[in-house]
Scaffold this motif. Structure first.
Motif, PDB file in Angstrom:
ATOM      1  N   GLN A   1       8.820  -0.380   4.140  1.00  0.00           N
ATOM      2  CA  GLN A   1       7.817  -0.053   3.111  1.00  0.00           C
ATOM      3  C   GLN A   1       6.833  -1.212   2.958  1.00  0.00           C
ATOM      4  OE1 GLN A   1      11.209   0.152   2.524  1.00  0.00           O
ATOM      5  NE2 GLN A   1      11.207   2.345   2.962  1.00  0.00           N
TER       6      GLN A   1
ATOM      7  N   GLU B   1       4.493  -1.274   5.780  1.00  0.00           N
ATOM      8  CA  GLU B   1       3.515  -0.205   5.657  1.00  0.00           C
ATOM      9  C   GLU B   1       2.352  -0.676   4.764  1.00  0.00           C
ATOM     10  OE1 GLU B   1       3.395   2.322   7.410  1.00  0.00           O
ATOM     11  OE2 GLU B   1       1.744   3.314   6.352  1.00  0.00           O
TER      12      GLU B   1
ATOM     13  N   GLU C   1      -2.539   3.793  11.644  1.00  0.00           N
ATOM     14  CA  GLU C   1      -1.202   4.150  12.096  1.00  0.00           C
ATOM     15  C   GLU C   1      -1.262   4.566  13.558  1.00  0.00           C
ATOM     16  OE1 GLU C   1       0.582   6.779   9.321  1.00  0.00           O
ATOM     17  OE2 GLU C   1       2.545   6.607  10.287  1.00  0.00           O
TER      18      GLU C   1
END
Ligand SMILES: Cc1ncc(C[n+]2csc(CCOP(=O)(O)OP(=O)(O)O)c2C)c(N)n1
Ligand SMILES: [Mg+2]
Length: 812
Positions: free
Chosen positions: A356, A359, A369
């Motif tokens: 996370q 990200e 991405e």
């Protein structure tokens, strides 16, 4: 000669605003790639063994600005760099952007064949100058590289470049806890080293936590006292501007007084925490509200963490502000984990962003991405411009200097005397080389940590002089005071004298041993030290070998044969070091003619690079390596003989039958080094009962065993079913159940393995415990390596064939 010409940056080269913006954008991309490389290895790539892969995202983050500035702007092609070990992914990311590293290697970071955890000259594909990993050693080696650079330039051995390069270490602050760094600094001061930059990533964190407050005050003073220019990069531009604004003076004082622990904790907690703390600590300060109200939490956090080492402009000004070739130390204040969610946390050394967090970091860096590896995807500056900038980077213009030609080594004659020690023979051989003044003499550079005389380098030094950048005549000679040793120092000297610090010796050998690849200059470094103190510099020796440095190191005197000198001076374990150390061919000759043969071979072996024809026992012989000679001060009777080609080959392969065994013989003695007279005397008595007994002279247990292992591997792989190593051929004449007595003035395991080769029964003799003062016969008897002990062991070896047959007088 130009050795004193400074290769200095200057403010004229200071990049303009656009270039600074470009460097800042590249810095973000570099940190992204480094972080992603580690993340990919830990969270994306399949994990086949369940082990944590690791990597150091926080250590990378603190070095990203400094390394971007250096590699993409400041460094010149001739500069050479040691990168802080845990910033290896940053180095590889920079190389990737410059087109010098492959994506596949990044994807395979910390996997077999991929980019290495720590920058490695030998294992990485992308042009590492100095390996790092064992903290402190990469730092120290840059100092000796700068000394060596001066040496090769002043001797006209360099590859003809105009300006010397800067030797740069980008180092962690905790590396300054390693004593070898300070040993090197003192040596550098003595030798007046130049063109040396140490850039300290001063994040005030080590592995376990936050480092002592104010330690750097002491360190700064230390650098100053050895003549370095110290440049502090403490505040970034935003902080400096804030110091001029409301409550600026108080803010500055607060930061200066803030303990490292508190600053780190606040960095981890972020803007709201900074606000609370400043409100409390600076309550009542005029202008404080104005200062705090002018920032939201994010902006306040950015301001409070705007340290010099993360401010591109400040960093560039620091580097370009250097005006001379004096050694420079940059103390760059940084934050471990800067811009990462791990920033400032005391436990962040091996911490990894979770998926996370990664990200969020991807989003922060505008990386689309699926395009994580695309170097320029979605950068705020057009790809074309970025590519154009990168192709003009000065450092990217560098080419590896062509390997200087190998030169052929002349025959080395053995010194002649009825009785001589190997140490004396070594001194006489070097003296003769120095006298002959050929190419070999010009290429040898000797070095020793204050034991040049007691290791017999005096003859060589008298002929070739002591190196120093400046002329320093020998005051004793000027005053006509008699001394067998001339100590004239000057730029043409060929002995580099070091203070007593074995780490420095091995780092000197490490730097000199790669001078062909660093400076295009072929030298043959020869270092001497007392054998027990090999262990004192062992990690540096390992480091030198890991860099594939080429040198000859002579450990002398050695063993309990050093009799009266006492216990801890008598080396016991060093033969095992010789066997176990990769990249080092270890020899322990007994006689002067063996030593001459080994030295002649070594002068060539250290030059080999995998090309051309060489006498081959196994692969490493073509590739070459470093050499370790374990010598002695014990004079022993010398054989009168000519060494023929077959014996020469055997001496190099590790051993020869100095007394041939009869086919099918039931007993043999194998010895190495200084115990030759005891082994010979025992053999002479043994043959009265066992006429076929053999006497094996082991000149290199290391090469004998390496050859055996290589042949085994080759047979087990099924490639070379007929492979036969030298030791196997040597032992073939013995009866399958013959006994072998091995004897050495060192740990018995150095030779006892020989029983494993063909399954012979071994009775190993050697020294397992500390030595002590005594006469040589007393000690050899006490430690059971004298002729009587050998005969007793022979008797034991024969048990099982004919029952016990005590042979020695002591046993009768
Ligand atoms: C000789 C040696 N001892 C211990 C280690 C384990 N170690 C790796 S990094 C590190 C601390 C490094 O701290 P620092 O140099 O400040 O680097 P940074 O904070 O930038 O990661 C230690 C103790 C090592 N690599 N080498
Ligand atoms: Mg640190």
């Amino acid at each position: 000669m130009g050795a004193g010409i400074a290769n200095i940056g200057c403010m004229m080269n200071m990049p303009g605003k656009n270039d600074i913006a470009m460097l800042e954008a590249l810095e973000r991309r570099i940190l992204w790639l480094a972080s992603w490389t580690i993340h990919n290895a830990n969270h994306v790539r399949p994990n086949i063994d369940g082990l944590k892969v690791g990597g150091h995202q926080s250590s990378c983050a603190s070095a990203a600005t400094l390394m971007t500035a250096l590699y993409l702007n400041v460094l010149e092609p001739e500069d050479r760099v040691a990168v802080k070990p845990h910033a290896s992914p940053v180095f590889h990311a920079i190389q990737y952007l410059l087109g010098r590293q492959s994506r596949a290697n990044l994807e395979n970071f910390r996997a077999l064949g991929g980019a290495q955890s720590y920058p490695s000259r030998t294992k990485d594909a992308d042009d590492v100058d100095f390996s790092t990993g064992s903290v402190g050693l990469g730092v120290g080696v840059t100092l000796f590289a700068s000394l060596l650079q001066d040496y090769v330039r002043l001797h006209g051995l360099a590859d003809g470049r105009d300006a010397p390069g800067r030797m740069v270490a980008i180092m962690g602050d905790a590396e300054l806890d390693e004593g070898n760094v300070f040993e090197a600094l003192l040596e550098g001061w003595k030798h007046d080293v130049r063109n040396l930059w140490w850039v300290i990533d001063y994040n005030r964190h080590s592995l376990d936590g936050v480092v002592n407050d104010h330690l750097f005050g002491r360190i700064r003073d230390f650098f100053g006292s050895v003549g370095w220019n110290v440049v502090e990069l403490k505040y970034g531009k935003r902080l400096k501007a804030a110091f001029q604004g409301p409550a600026g003076g108080a803010l500055r004082q607060w930061i200066d007084d803030c303990p490292n622990q508190h600053y780190s904790a606040l960095t981890f907690m972020g803007g709201a925490a900074w606000r609370e703390r400043l409100k409390g600590d600076l309550a009542g300060t005029s202008g404080l509200s104005e200062l705090l109200d002018g920032h939201d939490d994010d902006s306040l956090h950015r301001l409070m963490t705007n340290l010099g080492g993360h401010d591109m402009e400040t960093v560039l000004e620091g580097f370009h502000g250097v005006e001379d070739d004096r050694p420079h130390c940059f103390i760059a204040y940084t934050i471990k984990g800067h811009t990462l969610p791990l920033a400032g946390h005391k436990d962040n050394h091996a911490g990894l962003m979770n998926p996370q967090q990664m990200e969020a970091f991807r989003a922060l860096n505008n990386v689309p991405e699926g395009q994580e590896w695309e170097p320029f995807a979605n950068m705020e500056i057009a790809e074309k411009k970025v590519r154009a900038f990168l192709s003009d980077v000065p450092f990217a213009q560098r080419e590896t200097p062509p390997a200087p030609a190998r030169f052929s080594v002349p025959p080395i004659a053995a010194p002649v005397a009825d009785s001589m020690s190997t140490q004396e023979a070594f001194g006489r051989i070097l003296n003769d080389i120095g006298k002959a003044d050929g190419e070999l003499a010009r290429r040898i550079v000797t070095t020793s940590p204050d034991v040049a005389i007691s290791t017999n380098l005096a003859g060589w030094i008298n002929r070739r002089g002591v190196f120093h950048r400046d002329d320093k005549p020998d005051a004793f000679r000027e005053q006509s005071i008699a001394s067998p040793l001339k100590w004239d120092q000057g730029p043409s000297g060929q002995h580099i004298e070091l203070g007593i610090a074995e780490n420095n010796l091995f780092l000197m050998l490490a730097a000199a041993g790669i001078s062909d690849r660093l400076f295009g200059a072929r030298v043959i470094p020869v270092g001497t030290l007392y054998d027990p103190f090999v262990a004192r510099g062992l990690d540096s020796l390992n480091y030198a070998c890991y860099m594939n440095a080429r040198f000859i190191v002579v450990g002398t005197p050695s063993g309990i044969a050093l009799a009266p000198e006492g216990g801890a001076h008598q080396s016991v374990s060093s033969p095992l070091i010789g066997i176990a150390q990769d990249g080092l061919a270890a020899f322990e000759p007994s006689y002067a003619d063996e030593l001459a043969t080994i030295l002649e071979w070594s002068f060539d072996y250290t030059q080999r690079d995998g090309s051309g024809e060489s006498e081959i026992e196994w692969l490493r012989d073509v590739e070459g390596g470093a050499v370790y000679l374990r010598l002695s001060t014990r004079a022993i009777g010398q054989p009168k003989r000519e060494i023929d080609a077959a014996t020469r080959h055997s001496i190099m392969a590790g051993g020869y039958w100095i007394r041939e065994p009869a086919p099918g013989t039931e007993v043999a003695i194998a010895y190495t080094g200084v115990v030759a007279p005891e082994a010979l005397s025992a053999w002479e008595q043994l043959v009265e009962d066992s006429p076929g007994a053999g006497l094996l002279a082991v000149t290199s247990a290391d090469r004998l065993s390496a050859g055996w292992h290589a042949a085994e591997r080759s047979r087990q792989h099924g490639e070379g079913m007929g492979a036969r190593s030298h030791v196997e051929r040597l032992l073939e004449p013995l009866a399958p159940d013959a006994g072998i007595v091995t004897v050495t003035d060192g740990h018995p395991e150095a030779l006892s393995w020989i029983g494993g080769v063909l399954g012979h029964r071994v009775k190993p003799l050697g020294v397992e415990h500390f030595g002590q003062s005594g006469s040589l016969p007393d000690l050899f008897a006490k430690y059971r390596i004298d002729a009587d002990a050998i005969l007793d062991a022979c008797a034991a070896a024969l048990i099982g064939r004919h029952g016990a047959r005590p042979v020695s007088k002591a046993a009768e």
